[in-house]
Design an enzyme around this catalytic site. Structure first.
Site, short mmCIF file in Angstrom:
data_model
loop_
_atom_site.label_atom_id
_atom_site.label_comp_id
_atom_site.label_asym_id
_atom_site.label_seq_id
_atom_site.Cartn_x
_atom_site.Cartn_y
_atom_site.Cartn_z
N ASP A 51 0.82 -1.23 0.00
CA ASP A 51 0.00 0.00 0.00
C ASP A 51 0.85 1.28 0.00
O ASP A 51 0.32 2.35 -0.30
CB ASP A 51 -0.91 0.02 1.23
CG ASP A 51 -1.94 -1.09 1.22
OD1 ASP A 51 -2.09 -1.75 0.19
OD2 ASP A 51 -2.58 -1.31 2.27
N ARG A 54 -6.49 0.13 1.40
CA ARG A 54 -7.53 0.24 2.42
C ARG A 54 -7.78 1.71 2.80
O ARG A 54 -8.90 2.18 2.76
CB ARG A 54 -7.06 -0.53 3.65
CG ARG A 54 -8.00 -0.60 4.79
CD ARG A 54 -7.31 -1.24 5.98
NE ARG A 54 -6.99 -2.63 5.77
CZ ARG A 54 -7.86 -3.63 5.86
NH1 ARG A 54 -9.11 -3.38 6.18
NH2 ARG A 54 -7.48 -4.87 5.66
N GLU A 99 -9.91 -0.28 -3.17
CA GLU A 99 -10.93 -1.04 -2.43
C GLU A 99 -11.55 -0.21 -1.30
O GLU A 99 -12.68 -0.46 -0.89
CB GLU A 99 -10.32 -2.32 -1.86
CG GLU A 99 -9.18 -2.03 -0.90
CD GLU A 99 -8.47 -3.25 -0.36
OE1 GLU A 99 -8.99 -4.37 -0.51
OE2 GLU A 99 -7.39 -3.07 0.21
N HIS A 128 -5.47 -10.42 -4.51
CA HIS A 128 -4.14 -10.86 -4.06
C HIS A 128 -3.15 -11.09 -5.19
O HIS A 128 -1.96 -11.30 -4.92
CB HIS A 128 -4.28 -12.11 -3.19
CG HIS A 128 -5.01 -11.84 -1.91
ND1 HIS A 128 -6.34 -12.04 -1.76
CD2 HIS A 128 -4.57 -11.32 -0.74
CE1 HIS A 128 -6.72 -11.69 -0.54
NE2 HIS A 128 -5.65 -11.24 0.10
N GLN A 179 -2.07 -8.85 -6.87
CA GLN A 179 -1.15 -7.71 -6.73
C GLN A 179 -0.01 -7.98 -5.76
O GLN A 179 0.99 -7.28 -5.75
CB GLN A 179 -1.92 -6.48 -6.21
CG GLN A 179 -2.90 -5.95 -7.20
CD GLN A 179 -4.00 -5.14 -6.51
OE1 GLN A 179 -3.91 -3.93 -6.44
NE2 GLN A 179 -5.02 -5.79 -6.00
O1 F6P Z 1 -1.99 -4.22 3.77
C1 F6P Z 1 -1.83 -4.84 2.55
C2 F6P Z 1 -3.17 -5.30 1.99
O2 F6P Z 1 -2.91 -5.98 0.79
C3 F6P Z 1 -4.22 -4.21 1.81
O3 F6P Z 1 -4.07 -3.50 0.59
C4 F6P Z 1 -5.50 -4.98 1.85
O4 F6P Z 1 -6.58 -4.18 2.27
C5 F6P Z 1 -5.20 -6.04 2.86
O5 F6P Z 1 -3.80 -6.22 2.88
C6 F6P Z 1 -5.89 -7.34 2.58
O6 F6P Z 1 -5.62 -8.20 3.61
P1 F6P Z 1 -5.88 -9.77 3.57
O7 F6P Z 1 -4.95 -10.36 2.57
O8 F6P Z 1 -5.57 -10.23 4.94
O9 F6P Z 1 -7.30 -9.96 3.17
#
Ligand code: F6P
Length: 342
Positions: free
Chosen positions: A127, A171, A221, A272, A274
């Site tokens: 992020d 986020r 998101e 994911h 990314q």
């Molecule tokens: O903090 C990195 C991140 O990829 C955020 O961009 C995203 O909101 C969050 O992790 C998603 O988390 P998880 O993989 O636990 O759902």
């Protein structure tokens, strides 16, 4: 000296490059031994570790994920968490800990350092929203993956005269959306920092169609409509740090665009993807430099700090400074992308 290493939070391309650099320099230059704690703070909390030496780090530089595993375990959400970590470090004979993670993992590291534990932090997050450092590794990889996706989506958007909404991670901060949106020539970028006006979004979509090109909208998101109708939640589940699981704004937006403009709108959620796979050369370079600097901080006995990129230099900053507040996209930076909207 024996040093514990852990990786916490969401996985991120470049984590293995940090571990490799820490161990290589730690062993060959400083004569340290290492212990790898499993799955973030769960490792020291439950005393779960694995051997970590030069042999275990062979071949991991280009590998995504983390050989140590990760989790979103919060030791401060567990009774006696701090004492359990102290006990693990004492019985494992660990003299210092290198914690590699984002705002939550380093937030825990900050509290442990305040409680007197010898901790050094390495900032990671795709992020790029940690305030103490100009860039975190993993971000460049995520931006490149999102940009390639946008490049590919242009052709189908144009062939089918569709609006395409690309939902990317972010986020609280819209860095991935902003950088990939500009690099990929998006016609609209929506980020958490700037609540959007759906009427204006639809106006831009229609003006884009009038130029005979199809619009690509890149949306973080965590983006929210200006009318305050709230974030799109996939479900109400929260992790141990209190974060809800996001996702769904892209689909809501596409529905709304279709309903209001009568144009077909589709959504692609990169999710994911990314964070997966091999890091870019930039992220390998940054992660390696962070690892080398972190192990030097341990050698200097300089605890309670995290390593950070400032300009072209890797420096040490107090952990509290790095995790105090999030680095967000400013209105000024967002305005650069707005020039290309519509
Ligand atoms: O903090 C990195 C991140 O990829 C955020 O961009 C995203 O909101 C969050 O992790 C998603 O988390 P998880 O993989 O636990 O759902």
């Amino acid at each position: 000296m024996k040093i514990g290493v852990l990786t916490g939070g969401g996985d991120c391309p470049g984590l293995n490059a940090v571990i490799r650099a820490v161990v290589r320099k730690g062993v060959t230059v400083h004569g340290f031994e290492f212990l790898g704690y499993r799955d973030g703070w769960r490792g020291p909390l439950e005393q779960v570790s694995r051997p970590l030496g030069i042999a275990e780090c062979r071949g991991i530089l280009p590998r995504g994920g983390t050989i140590l595993g990760s989790s979103r375990t919060n030791p401060f959400a567990v009774d006696g968490g701090l004492d359990r970590i102290r006990h693990t470090l004492a019985t494992d004979g660990v003299d210092a800990l290198i914690a590699i993670g984002g705002e939550d993992t380093l937030g825990v590291a900050t509290r442990l350092a305040e409680a007197g534990l010898p901790v050094v932090g390495v900032p990671k997050t795709i992020d790029n929203d940690l305030s103490g450092t100009d860039f975190t590794f993993g971000f460049d990889t995520a931006v490149n993956i999102a940009t390639e996706a946008i490049d590919r989506l242009h052709t189908t958007a144009e062939s089918h005269h569709r609006a395409l909404v690309v939902e990317v991670m972010g986020r609280h901060a819209g860095w991935i959306a902003l950088h990939a949106g500009i690099a990929g020539g998006a016609s609209i970028v929506l980020i958490p920092e700037q609540p959007f006006d759906i009427d204006e979004v639809c106006r831009l979509v229609e003006s884009r169609f009038q130029t005979r090109y199809a619009p690509i909208l890149v949306v973080s998101e965590g983006a929210v409509p200006a009318d305050g109708s709230g974030m799109a939640l996939q479900n109400e589940q929260k992790d141990e740090f209190g974060h809800v699981r996001l996702g769904g704004i892209g689909a809501r937006l596409a529905d709304e665009i279709e309903r209001r403009t009568g144009k077909e709108a589709r959504t692609v959620v990169l999710g994911h993807i990314q964070r997966g796979g091999t890091p870019t050369a930039f992220d390998r370079w940054l992660a390696t430099r962070f690892g080398l600097a972190a192990v030097d901080a341990v050698a200097d006995g300089d605890y309670g700090v995290m390593v950070a990129l400032r300009g072209t230099q890797v420096v040490r900053v107090p952990l509290a400074e790095g995790t105090g507040e999030l680095k967000l996209v400013s209105p000024h930076e967002y305005a650069a992308a707005q020039v290309f909207f519509g």
